[in-house]
Design an enzyme around this catalytic site. Structure first.
Site, PDB file in Angstrom:
ATOM      1  N   ILE A  69      67.200  33.648  58.947  1.00 34.54           N
ATOM      2  CA  ILE A  69      65.925  34.179  58.696  1.00 34.54           C
ATOM      3  C   ILE A  69      65.686  34.343  57.079  1.00 34.54           C
ATOM      4  O   ILE A  69      66.502  34.912  56.345  1.00 34.54           O
ATOM      5  CB  ILE A  69      65.712  35.416  59.145  1.00 34.54           C
ATOM      6  N   CYS A  70      64.544  33.585  56.819  1.00 35.69           N
ATOM      7  CA  CYS A  70      64.158  33.804  55.127  1.00 35.69           C
ATOM      8  C   CYS A  70      62.665  33.959  55.303  1.00 35.69           C
ATOM      9  O   CYS A  70      62.384  34.140  56.355  1.00 35.69           O
ATOM     10  CB  CYS A  70      64.840  32.784  54.314  1.00 35.69           C
ATOM     11  N   GLY A  71      62.061  33.807  54.207  1.00 37.64           N
ATOM     12  CA  GLY A  71      60.482  34.121  54.271  1.00 37.64           C
ATOM     13  C   GLY A  71      59.643  33.010  55.237  1.00 37.64           C
ATOM     14  O   GLY A  71      59.063  33.681  55.958  1.00 37.64           O
TER      15      GLY A  71
END
Length: 154
Positions: A69-71
């Site tokens: 998960i990133c932005g």
């Protein structure tokens, strides 16, 4: 005593809050989350520092599958797919969450912490983790073509 399936998970600052919620959700659904970081919220961290170790763990089968998960989920997906034997995709809908596993043997799901709500993230993660690769001849043929790309010298 039952053994829970190990699921690797990671996030940078853009996905940290969602990662922490998904970890609890995994435990509730009888999976064992293995956290590859970040261990604390730090707005100066970089997603490759967490995604690459997670992807290597998935590729080596130290964990069953991975959640990065990133932005937006895009950077995590780009980084993960640089690791041989990783088939990662940015997933935003239920169909792709299971179909990516069934047809393409996807082994790492990427989510956007700033664009994916918690309720849909739960649905996507469960669809991904509960799906099984079908292994039809056409799927195996396509995967072999992808593996051949990985074997090419740069």
């Amino acid at each position: 005593m039952s053994t829970f399936i190990k699921i690797g998970i990671c996030a940078d600052h853009g996905g940290f809050e969602l990662k922490e919620k998904i970890k609890s959700f995994l435990v509730e659904n009888q999976f064992e989350p293995v956290d590859y970081g970040a261990m604390e919220l730090n707005n100066a961290d970089d997603f490759p520092d967490f995604v690459v170790p997670l992807a290597k763990a998935v590729a080596s089968k130290a964990v069953f599958r991975g959640i990065a998960i990133c932005g937006s989920g895009v950077g995590a997906c780009v980084a993960a797919n640089k690791i041989p034997d990783i088939r990662a995709a940015l997933i935003t809908d239920y169909f792709s969450a299971h179909q990516g596993v069934e047809d393409d043997d996807m082994n790492l799901i990427c989510l956007g912490g700033r664009v994916t709500g918690y309720a849909i993230a739960e649905e996507l993660v469960l669809a991904f983790l509960n799906a099984k690769f079908i292994g039809a001849e056409r799927h195996l043929r396509r995967l072999e073509k992808i593996r051949n790309l990985e074997d090419r010298p740069s």
